[in-house]
Design a protein around this motif. Structure first.
Motif, PDB file in Angstrom:
ATOM      1  N   ASP A 124       0.832  -1.217   0.000  1.00 28.00           N
ATOM      2  CA  ASP A 124       0.000   0.000   0.000  1.00 28.00           C
ATOM      3  C   ASP A 124       0.860   1.257   0.000  1.00 28.00           C
ATOM      4  OD1 ASP A 124      -2.405  -1.541   2.274  1.00 28.00           O
ATOM      5  OD2 ASP A 124      -2.193  -1.669   0.076  1.00 28.00           O
ATOM      6  N   LEU A 125       1.972   1.208   0.730  1.00 26.17           N
ATOM      7  CA  LEU A 125       2.861   2.368   0.786  1.00 26.17           C
ATOM      8  C   LEU A 125       3.528   2.614  -0.555  1.00 26.17           C
ATOM      9  CD1 LEU A 125       4.192   4.539   2.596  1.00 26.17           C
ATOM     10  CD2 LEU A 125       5.964   2.864   3.158  1.00 26.17           C
ATOM     11  N   MET A 126       3.974   1.558  -1.229  1.00 25.81           N
ATOM     12  CA  MET A 126       4.615   1.728  -2.527  1.00 25.81           C
ATOM     13  C   MET A 126       3.629   2.260  -3.561  1.00 25.81           C
ATOM     14  SD  MET A 126       7.769   0.935  -2.100  1.00 25.81           S
ATOM     15  CE  MET A 126       7.583   1.631  -0.456  1.00 25.81           C
ATOM     16  N   GLU A 164       4.113   5.762  -5.594  1.00 24.29           N
ATOM     17  CA  GLU A 164       4.104   5.760  -7.062  1.00 24.29           C
ATOM     18  C   GLU A 164       3.007   6.667  -7.604  1.00 24.29           C
ATOM     19  OE1 GLU A 164       3.919   2.478 -10.736  1.00 24.29           O
ATOM     20  OE2 GLU A 164       3.750   1.863  -8.623  1.00 24.29           O
ATOM     21  N   GLU A 165       1.840   6.674  -6.965  1.00 20.48           N
ATOM     22  CA  GLU A 165       0.735   7.510  -7.438  1.00 20.48           C
ATOM     23  C   GLU A 165       1.052   8.994  -7.291  1.00 20.48           C
ATOM     24  OE1 GLU A 165      -4.081   8.070  -6.651  1.00 20.48           O
ATOM     25  OE2 GLU A 165      -2.912   6.562  -5.562  1.00 20.48           O
ATOM     26  N   SER A 166       1.635   9.386  -6.127  1.00 18.25           N
ATOM     27  CA  SER A 166       1.960  10.805  -5.917  1.00 18.25           C
ATOM     28  C   SER A 166       3.051  11.270  -6.861  1.00 18.25           C
ATOM     29  CB  SER A 166       2.390  11.016  -4.465  1.00 18.25           C
ATOM     30  OG  SER A 166       3.546  10.252  -4.166  1.00 18.25           O
ATOM     31  N   CYS A 167       4.085  10.440  -7.074  1.00 13.42           N
ATOM     32  CA  CYS A 167       5.157  10.828  -8.004  1.00 13.42           C
ATOM     33  C   CYS A 167       4.633  10.888  -9.439  1.00 13.42           C
ATOM     34  CB  CYS A 167       6.327   9.842  -7.901  1.00 13.42           C
ATOM     35  SG  CYS A 167       7.176   9.880  -6.303  1.00 13.42           S
ATOM     36  N   VAL A 176       9.652   6.957 -17.519  1.00 13.18           N
ATOM     37  CA  VAL A 176      10.692   7.940 -17.192  1.00 13.18           C
ATOM     38  C   VAL A 176      10.792   8.137 -15.676  1.00 13.18           C
ATOM     39  CG1 VAL A 176      11.343  10.370 -17.424  1.00 13.18           C
ATOM     40  CG2 VAL A 176      10.543   9.099 -19.419  1.00 13.18           C
ATOM     41  N   MET A 177       9.620   8.137 -14.987  1.00 13.72           N
ATOM     42  CA  MET A 177       9.608   8.321 -13.534  1.00 13.72           C
ATOM     43  C   MET A 177      10.346   7.187 -12.830  1.00 13.72           C
ATOM     44  SD  MET A 177       6.328   8.269 -10.979  1.00 13.72           S
ATOM     45  CE  MET A 177       6.207   6.514 -11.313  1.00 13.72           C
ATOM     46  N   GLN A 178      10.213   5.960 -13.309  1.00 12.59           N
ATOM     47  CA  GLN A 178      10.878   4.834 -12.660  1.00 12.59           C
ATOM     48  C   GLN A 178      12.397   4.916 -12.778  1.00 12.59           C
ATOM     49  OE1 GLN A 178       9.205   1.321 -14.437  1.00 12.59           O
ATOM     50  NE2 GLN A 178       7.301   1.408 -13.186  1.00 12.59           N
TER      51      GLN A 178
END
Length: 672
Positions: free
Chosen positions: A591-593, A597-600, A636-638
């Motif tokens: 859930d934390l990951m 990922e959603e916010s970034c 690109v974000m990853q």
């Protein structure tokens, strides 16, 4: 001459008529700049402008002599300066209140009687008349009263004795009370007055020079005093001159003529030779001869500093320079005085002295040490006292290194001289320290309170996992024989009184007739059996003891429940709890990951839509950017560093929490 010129200039100005000066008029805009901007040249200064400036200077001088003073509007008031600091130091507040009360009283007096403080009757020399007249009148009165002829002829009244018939009381005679001077024959006089320095300070120099008043200088008073001289001499043997009852400073600051004082020699440096009679008695001839002090050698250049002499002719036997060190310690704005040097010229020449700062790097920007630093001269026999006042403004350590240069040179080298090291230590006042400690206590108390709350919460969480020990409330009661036996013999437990009686009977058989009763200890029975001399008896009694002991041993059920044995139920419970902790931790990590990922991803999408991305990309990413921008932004974000660092830090924190939970579960299920 200067005062005459000022009066002539003022008289000439008044005859010319009123002149308005604009020299002190405040203007935000320069008139000379406007004139130069309009005409292209500066305005010429006329003779009238110079005359106006001179008149303003003359007016300011006369206003200063008259005591007129106009306060500046830019000057801070006393109230504004003391508002922020009067509660810090009670001395500042007291001084503030004193200034305020003094100003209020002066304004009230000026409003009532229209006089300024310098015009009050207390500061006029005419008030001395009544005081001097009172002193002389009091002396004459005592002289008349204590005249022997008057004392002998003086008759005092007496009330006769009488009886009161109504109250049945006999009242004895009452004599008139005789004053104390007439009874003792001695007058206790108190003569009051002011010294010359006090008169100059209170009444001014001119009024103090006037001397005695006209009443004291009158001829009638002098005749009256001469007639009663014998009576006055009987009362007062000596009338002091109050003007001369004071300590007069040394004459070091008086102006002298160098020609008349160059060859003077100090009186203290001279020695008088005692005269010796030539005719001596035989007894005196046997005594050793008295050493007559010879007249010392005349010193040309010499100086005594704090009972230490420095002579130019003897510089080889002294130190090349002298150093004096003094320490001061006080609170801010407090004054501390110390006498650091006493200079006395013991030579014949005049000494010229000058203070210099020996080490400018040690001089602090704020002045804390105050003393007379002007050049001064020491004539032969003169004494110069150097007092230092230490008055710091803030808490700090101040050091100043001064050097006294003397001409003619007394020391061997011209670079050497008298060194004065002043060390001042300013400590914080108690009121300030109390306030600082109070503020620190607030912070410390707040942190301790937060720490206590967190520790209490932690203990509350751990409370259900800890089994409290059974507390037995003690009370006074008599133990029976079985309880006494169990306490005295560790590892044995007696439940029947028959076993106690069997052991007591065995003890009575093996003990001596006069030995005490059994103390409920098995070791006592064993020791008595061993000391028996016959082996057969020892074997017999040991066999009886061994037959009784098996019933007294503790069984396994009576032992502590903290026994170490394998328990399948405990291991099963531990595995279930550990598996639940690991599963819950993995779910929380997922859930934390997803949240990170959603916010970034939202941030990168917003940046992709608002900003133009000119970063060169491979052909595959360029095609993906045109066809599916969301997938392109996600890929690109990853690859960005901040995203990977966030994942790493949160993963590490989550793993540590899981490990701590697993360890806590294993420890808590150990005794389930």
């Amino acid at each position: 001459m200067k005062s005459h010129r000022l009066y002539r200039l003022r008289y000439a100005r008044e005859n010319q008529g009123p002149q308005v000066s604009e020299a002190n008029t405040l203007s935000n805009k320069s008139k000379s700049s406007d004139f130069f901007r309009e005409h292209g040249n500066l305005k010429q200064v006329t003779r009238q402008d110079g005359k106006n400036i001179v008149e303003d200077i003359i007016d300011s001088i006369f206003d200063k002599e008259a005591g007129k003073y106009v306060a500046s509007s830019s000057r801070c008031s006393i109230v504004t300066g003391f508002e922020g600091s009067e509660h810090m130091d009670k001395r500042l507040k007291q001084w503030h209140d004193t200034l305020r009360d003094r100003a209020r009283v002066q304004a009230k007096i000026h409003q009532r009687i229209g006089r300024r403080p310098e015009q009050m009757l207390l500061n006029q020399s005419g008030t001395l008349d009544q005081r001097n007249k009172g002193n002389i009148t009091r002396i004459i009165d005592y002289a008349d009263r204590l005249n022997p002829t008057r004392l002998v002829s003086q008759q005092y009244g007496v009330l006769p004795a009488h009886s009161d018939a109504k109250q049945c009381v006999f009242v004895p005679e009452v004599q008139q009370t005789v004053p104390l001077p007439e009874r003792s024959g001695v007058a206790d006089l108190e003569i009051t007055g002011l010294s010359n320095a006090t008169n100059q300070e209170i009444f001014g120099l001119e009024n103090a020079r006037k001397g005695k008043t006209s009443w004291i200088n009158s001829e009638e008073l002098e005749k009256s005093l001469n007639l009663k001289y014998m009576d006055i001499d009987r009362v007062v043997e000596f009338f002091p001159d109050m003007r001369k009852l004071e300590v007069i400073a040394s004459n070091q600051n008086l102006i002298r003529e160098p020609q008349s004082d160059i060859d003077l020699v100090a009186v203290k440096s001279l020695y008088s030779v005692s005269s010796i009679t030539e005719t001596n008695s035989p007894a005196e001839d046997q005594k050793p001869p008295v050493k007559v002090p010879l007249e010392p050698k005349v010193v040309s250049v010499g100086l005594r500093v704090n009972d230490r002499e420095f002579i130019k002719d003897h510089c080889d036997t002294l130190f090349p320079s002298a150093r004096f060190e003094y320490h001061f310690e006080c609170t801010p704005f407090e004054r501390q005085f110390k006498q650091v040097m006493r200079l006395e010229n013991i030579g014949q020449n005049i000494l010229f002295c000058e203070w210099l700062l020996a080490d400018p790097s040690m001089h602090y920007c704020r002045r804390c040490f105050f003393f007379e630093r002007n050049q001064f001269r020491l004539y032969p026999g003169d004494v110069h006292i150097i007092n230092v006042m230490y008055r710091p403004n803030e808490v700090l350590l101040t050091r100043q290194f001064w050097k006294l240069r003397i001409f003619p040179h007394i020391f061997c080298n011209r670079r050497n001289g008298l060194m004065l090291l002043l060390v001042g230590k300013c400590v914080a006042p108690p009121e300030y320290l109390w306030k600082i400690n109070k503020q620190l206590d607030l912070v410390i108390d707040k942190s301790l309170k937060a720490r206590t709350v967190s520790l209490t919460q932690l203990h509350a969480e751990l409370a259900p996992l800890i089994k409290p020990h059974e507390q037995l409330h003690p009370y006074e009661r008599t133990l029976d024989e079985r309880e006494q036996f169990n306490i005295q013999n560790v590892g044995y437990h007696c439940e029947r009184f028959d076993d106690i009686e069997a052991l007591r009977a065995l003890y009575n058989e093996v003990k001596m007739p006069r030995e005490p009763a059994w103390d409920m200890r098995l070791d006592t029975i064993k020791r008595f059996i061993i000391r028996l001399p016959e082996p057969n008896r020892r074997m017999m009694y040991f066999q009886i003891l061994l037959n009784i002991l098996p019933t007294l041993h503790c069984t396994r059920d009576q032992q502590s429940p903290m026994h170490c044995e394998h328990s399948n139920e405990r291991e099963r419970s531990c595995f279930i709890y550990v598996r639940g902790c690991i599963g819950n931790g993995i779910d929380e990590w997922e859930d934390l990951m997803m949240g990170i990922e959603e916010s970034c991803f939202k941030t990168e999408i917003h940046r992709f839509c608002t900003l133009k991305d000119d970063t060169p990309n491979p052909p595959c990413l360029k095609k993906l950017k045109d066809e599916n921008p969301a997938v392109y932004v996600h890929r690109v974000m990853q690859g960005k560093k901040y995203y990977r660092d966030a994942l790493y830090m949160h993963t590490y924190t989550q793993l540590c929490d899981i490990a701590e939970n697993v360890a806590s579960v294993i420890e808590s299920t150990q005794y389930v």
